[in-house]
Write an enzyme that holds these catalytic residues in place. Structure first.
Site, short mmCIF file in Angstrom:
data_model
loop_
_atom_site.label_atom_id
_atom_site.label_comp_id
_atom_site.label_asym_id
_atom_site.label_seq_id
_atom_site.Cartn_x
_atom_site.Cartn_y
_atom_site.Cartn_z
N ASP A 12 0.85 -1.18 0.00
CA ASP A 12 0.00 0.00 0.00
C ASP A 12 0.90 1.25 0.00
O ASP A 12 2.10 1.16 0.30
CB ASP A 12 -0.89 -0.04 1.25
N ASP A 14 -0.43 5.12 0.81
CA ASP A 14 -0.76 6.15 1.81
C ASP A 14 -0.80 5.56 3.22
O ASP A 14 -1.53 4.61 3.49
CB ASP A 14 -2.12 6.78 1.48
C1 XBP Z 1 -5.66 5.96 0.43
C2 XBP Z 1 -6.81 6.76 0.12
C3 XBP Z 1 -6.70 7.81 -0.86
C4 XBP Z 1 -5.98 9.04 -0.41
C5 XBP Z 1 -6.33 10.16 -1.34
O1 XBP Z 1 -6.06 4.64 0.78
O2 XBP Z 1 -7.88 6.54 0.63
O3 XBP Z 1 -7.98 8.20 -1.18
O4 XBP Z 1 -6.39 9.39 0.90
O5 XBP Z 1 -5.94 9.87 -2.64
P1 XBP Z 1 -5.05 3.41 0.72
P2 XBP Z 1 -6.79 10.44 -3.89
O6 XBP Z 1 -3.83 3.82 1.47
O7 XBP Z 1 -5.79 2.32 1.45
O8 XBP Z 1 -4.82 3.06 -0.72
O9 XBP Z 1 -7.32 11.78 -3.51
O10 XBP Z 1 -5.78 10.50 -5.01
O11 XBP Z 1 -7.90 9.47 -4.14
MG MG Z 2 -3.14 3.12 3.30
#
Ligand code: XBP
Ligand code: MG
Length: 258
Positions: A12, A14
């Site tokens: 993953d 973020d």
């Molecule tokens: C990450 C997210 C993303 C970011 C924002 O989830 O939920 O939506 O917060 O990115 P994960 P965008 O780590 O589970 O993949 O605004 O580009 O959607």
């Molecule tokens: Mg995440």
């Protein structure tokens, strides 16, 4: 039953590779201000909005939940897409200015995993430009080529916690889920991986530390660095100060937490 050998690490982005969620939050606020909207997402509210993955989906969720009286223009999808494109620009600019360090142990583990012959992929709901910016600006060496697949954003119909993005990655790599471990930071990420049949190691961050990670292989505070040992928060398989490829092979043999 015969144990499938660990072959790949699915990462993953973020909250896992870097603590990016607060940069996302600030980028949303900058986009709202630029559009003349008086919406302001503070950390507490953002923590609640993270229940919904994907930035466009999160804006829509906020409108339904917190701004029921807001009149969307006739082209509501276009309006939200425009706001989100602006948010992505602010976010990518912040990363380009060097704002975001990797979490402890991330770059070290990727080097070790490659040396151990593990295949690597990125599996995220975030926008592809955001992944590119992080890979280019937060690592000390070029790493984009290290990932066999970079699966990101809206390339699948449903974002996490749906299994789609993991299913897509496994299909691209022609791998069985039993041959992989995911590293995730959130309940939505864990649910997504598990729904695709992939077991997961969790490294928590301030936005996810209170979540319930039943079904994970183990929960850690971070991956650990020399001089910065990681701690096991749940599970029975404790790394020796740091997560390395040998630990992942061992963890992969363990049953998930009940
Ligand atoms: C990450 C997210 C993303 C970011 C924002 O989830 O939920 O939506 O917060 O990115 P994960 P965008 O780590 O589970 O993949 O605004 O580009 O959607
Ligand atoms: Mg995440």
């Amino acid at each position: 039953m015969e144990q499938t050998e660990l072959q790949a690490l699915l990462l993953d982005v973020d909250g896992t590779l870097a603590d990016t969620e607060d940069i996302h939050r600030q980028a949303f606020n900058a986009a709202f201000a630029e559009a003349g909207l008086d919406w302001e997402w503070d950390p507490a509210l953002y923590g609640e909005l993270l229940a919904v993955t994907g930035g466009k989906e999160r804006i829509r969720y906020y409108l339904q939940r917190n701004r029921p009286d807001f009149q969307l223009p006739a082209d509501g999808d276009g309006f939200i897409a425009g706001l989100h494109a602006s948010k992505t620009r602010f976010y990518v600019d912040a990363l380009a200015s060097g704002a975001v360090p990797l979490r402890p142990g991330v770059e070290r583990l990727l080097h070790d995993a490659r040396e151990a012959g593990l295949r690597l992929a990125i599996v995220t709901t975030t926008t592809p430009d955001n992944v590119t910016a992080l890979l280019e600006h937060s690592f000390s060496v070029p790493v984009t080529d290290w990932f066999e697949v970079i699966a990101a954003g809206g390339i699948v119909p449903n974002k996490k916690p749906a299994p789609d993005i993991y299913d897509y990655t496994l299909q691209q790599m022609e791998l069985s889920p039993a041959a992989c471990i995911a590293i995730e930071d959130s309940l939505n990420g864990l649910l997504s991986a598990r729904a695709a049949g992939v077991d997961a190691l969790i490294t928590v961050n301030p936005y996810t530390a209170q979540q319930d990670f039943d079904g994970a292989l183990a929960v850690l505070d971070h991956l650990g660095e020399p001089g910065m040992p990681c701690s096991l928060l749940a599970g029975s398989c404790a790394p020796d100060n740091m997560v390395d490829a040998a630990y992942l092979v061992e963890l992969h043999r363990q049953p998930a937490l009940a």
